[in-house]
Design a protein around this motif. Structure first.
Motif, PDB file in Angstrom:
ATOM      1  N   LEU A 157      40.239  47.975  40.103  1.00  0.00           N
ATOM      2  CA  LEU A 157      41.204  46.811  39.478  1.00  0.00           C
ATOM      3  C   LEU A 157      41.537  45.130  40.088  1.00  0.00           C
ATOM      4  O   LEU A 157      41.246  44.801  41.255  1.00  0.00           O
ATOM      5  N   ARG A 158      42.540  44.807  39.336  1.00  0.00           N
ATOM      6  CA  ARG A 158      42.876  42.974  40.256  1.00  0.00           C
ATOM      7  C   ARG A 158      44.487  44.089  40.581  1.00  0.00           C
ATOM      8  O   ARG A 158      45.029  44.088  39.909  1.00  0.00           O
ATOM      9  N   SER A 159      44.801  42.959  41.369  1.00  0.00           N
ATOM     10  CA  SER A 159      46.065  42.917  41.972  1.00  0.00           C
ATOM     11  C   SER A 159      46.459  42.222  41.364  1.00  0.00           C
ATOM     12  O   SER A 159      46.049  40.917  40.774  1.00  0.00           O
ATOM     13  N   SER A 160      48.241  41.960  41.211  1.00  0.00           N
ATOM     14  CA  SER A 160      48.872  40.717  40.610  1.00  0.00           C
ATOM     15  C   SER A 160      49.754  40.203  41.170  1.00  0.00           C
ATOM     16  O   SER A 160      49.531  40.151  42.343  1.00  0.00           O
ATOM     17  N   ARG A 161      49.186  39.179  40.955  1.00  0.00           N
ATOM     18  CA  ARG A 161      49.239  37.649  42.052  1.00  0.00           C
ATOM     19  C   ARG A 161      50.881  36.391  41.076  1.00  0.00           C
ATOM     20  O   ARG A 161      50.950  36.753  40.181  1.00  0.00           O
ATOM     21  N   SER A 162      51.270  36.928  42.048  1.00  0.00           N
ATOM     22  CA  SER A 162      52.560  35.833  42.161  1.00  0.00           C
ATOM     23  C   SER A 162      52.711  34.850  42.767  1.00  0.00           C
ATOM     24  O   SER A 162      52.150  35.057  44.349  1.00  0.00           O
ATOM     25  N   LYS A 165      54.918  36.289  47.261  1.00  0.00           N
ATOM     26  CA  LYS A 165      54.925  37.035  47.958  1.00  0.00           C
ATOM     27  C   LYS A 165      55.787  38.553  47.282  1.00  0.00           C
ATOM     28  O   LYS A 165      55.386  39.591  47.030  1.00  0.00           O
ATOM     29  N   ASP A 166      57.296  38.636  47.552  1.00  0.00           N
ATOM     30  CA  ASP A 166      57.842  39.495  47.315  1.00  0.00           C
ATOM     31  C   ASP A 166      57.658  40.095  45.913  1.00  0.00           C
ATOM     32  O   ASP A 166      57.632  40.961  45.463  1.00  0.00           O
ATOM     33  N   SER A 167      57.415  39.190  45.409  1.00  0.00           N
ATOM     34  CA  SER A 167      57.402  39.407  43.668  1.00  0.00           C
ATOM     35  C   SER A 167      55.872  40.184  43.464  1.00  0.00           C
ATOM     36  O   SER A 167      55.177  41.018  42.886  1.00  0.00           O
ATOM     37  N   TRP A 168      54.796  39.601  43.957  1.00  0.00           N
ATOM     38  CA  TRP A 168      53.196  40.025  44.068  1.00  0.00           C
ATOM     39  C   TRP A 168      53.469  41.455  44.394  1.00  0.00           C
ATOM     40  O   TRP A 168      53.043  42.217  44.363  1.00  0.00           O
ATOM     41  N   ARG A 170      56.078  44.164  45.142  1.00  0.00           N
ATOM     42  CA  ARG A 170      56.652  44.187  44.115  1.00  0.00           C
ATOM     43  C   ARG A 170      56.331  44.651  43.088  1.00  0.00           C
ATOM     44  O   ARG A 170      55.955  45.942  42.389  1.00  0.00           O
ATOM     45  N   SER A 171      55.228  43.652  42.504  1.00  0.00           N
ATOM     46  CA  SER A 171      54.383  44.337  40.698  1.00  0.00           C
ATOM     47  C   SER A 171      53.406  45.390  41.140  1.00  0.00           C
ATOM     48  O   SER A 171      52.897  45.745  40.692  1.00  0.00           O
ATOM     49  N   PHE A 172      52.719  44.843  42.430  1.00  0.00           N
ATOM     50  CA  PHE A 172      51.579  45.563  43.192  1.00  0.00           C
ATOM     51  C   PHE A 172      52.278  46.796  43.159  1.00  0.00           C
ATOM     52  O   PHE A 172      51.289  47.807  42.043  1.00  0.00           O
ATOM     53  N   PHE A 173      52.860  46.941  43.758  1.00  0.00           N
ATOM     54  CA  PHE A 173      53.511  48.476  43.876  1.00  0.00           C
ATOM     55  C   PHE A 173      54.175  49.238  42.543  1.00  0.00           C
ATOM     56  O   PHE A 173      53.705  50.123  42.536  1.00  0.00           O
ATOM     57  N   SER A 174      54.576  48.364  41.505  1.00  0.00           N
ATOM     58  CA  SER A 174      54.526  49.284  40.205  1.00  0.00           C
ATOM     59  C   SER A 174      53.912  49.011  39.577  1.00  0.00           C
ATOM     60  O   SER A 174      54.017  50.532  38.978  1.00  0.00           O
ATOM     61  N   ASP A 175      52.352  48.899  39.151  1.00  0.00           N
ATOM     62  CA  ASP A 175      51.688  48.793  39.125  1.00  0.00           C
ATOM     63  C   ASP A 175      50.445  49.536  38.955  1.00  0.00           C
ATOM     64  O   ASP A 175      50.669  50.784  38.366  1.00  0.00           O
ATOM     65  N   ALA A 176      49.822  49.175  40.253  1.00  0.00           N
ATOM     66  CA  ALA A 176      48.536  50.133  40.438  1.00  0.00           C
ATOM     67  C   ALA A 176      49.154  51.280  41.206  1.00  0.00           C
ATOM     68  O   ALA A 176      48.226  52.189  41.328  1.00  0.00           O
ATOM     69  N   ARG A 177      50.297  51.042  41.904  1.00  0.00           N
ATOM     70  CA  ARG A 177      50.489  52.561  42.599  1.00  0.00           C
ATOM     71  C   ARG A 177      51.196  53.909  41.452  1.00  0.00           C
ATOM     72  O   ARG A 177      50.262  54.552  41.788  1.00  0.00           O
ATOM     73  N   LYS A 178      51.525  53.121  40.528  1.00  0.00           N
ATOM     74  CA  LYS A 178      51.497  54.002  39.470  1.00  0.00           C
ATOM     75  C   LYS A 178      50.089  54.822  39.041  1.00  0.00           C
ATOM     76  O   LYS A 178      49.817  55.839  38.273  1.00  0.00           O
TER      77      LYS A 178
END
Length: 191
Positions: A157-162, A165-168, A170-178
């Motif tokens: 998987l590719r991690s989401s970057r923003s 860092k805080d947004s990144w 949140r995005s990482f834990f909401s998408d990849a964690r799911k």
């Protein structure tokens, strides 16, 4: 009581005795991990969103495939049909053959993109089977469904970057964690 840290360090280095194995360039120690306990990969899933950043994920997957001999499947999730552009699908059932043997032809820019990705993988030295697949729907759900339906040993998987860092995070834990919490195979996350 004093302890000679230099002597203790040298002793530990001698115990490590790192050497390349005969089969690969992987190093081992005297107390090596048995070969049957090493992970092996025969089929790797690579979700692709069509962005240039996805090519970095593909690079890692190609490297793993070259090392392990694993087949690669590039999965493109189409969340919106408008993004498909100029695509045509044509099917025919010649000579009254069954539906599973039906001849299908798909043409368009999105197909050309995937075939170029496969060509680049070949140019990078990947000689294993490489295929692509399209799924329609929510990206996270379709990745989870593909993992459950396929016989994959690893997903890259590719991690989401923003820019923040805080947004990144949140995005990482909401998408990849799911995704990670709903599958039972190892996951390699490329930043």
């Amino acid at each position: 009581m004093t302890v000679d840290k230099q002597n203790e360090y040298s002793s530990n280095n001698e115990k490590a005795n790192l050497k390349p194995t005969k089969k690969t360039n992987v190093t081992y120690q005297n107390s090596s991990i048995p070969e049957e306990n090493l992970p092996s990969f025969s089929k790797i899933l690579i979700p692709d969103d069509g962005k240039d950043e996805s090519n970095r994920v593909l690079n890692y997957a190609v490297s793993l495939s070259r090392y392990s001999g694993a087949e690669l499947l590039i999965l493109r999730i189409l969340e919106d049909m408008k993004n498909m552009g100029n695509v045509s699908v044509q099917g025919s059932n010649e000579d009254n053959i069954s539906n599973k043997d039906m001849k299908r032809e798909i043409k368009g820019g999105i197909i050309d993109e995937m075939e170029k990705k496969i060509s680049r993988c070949r140019e990078a030295g990947c000689e294993n089977k490489i295929s692509y697949k399209f799924r329609m729907g929510d990206a996270k759900e379709e990745i989870i469904n593909e993992v459950k339906e396929g016989n994959y040993d690893l997903i890259v998987l590719r991690s989401s970057r923003s820019s923040h860092k805080d947004s990144w995070m949140r995005s990482f834990f909401s998408d990849a964690r799911k995704i990670i919490s709903n599958i039972s195979i190892p996951v390699l996350i490329v930043q």
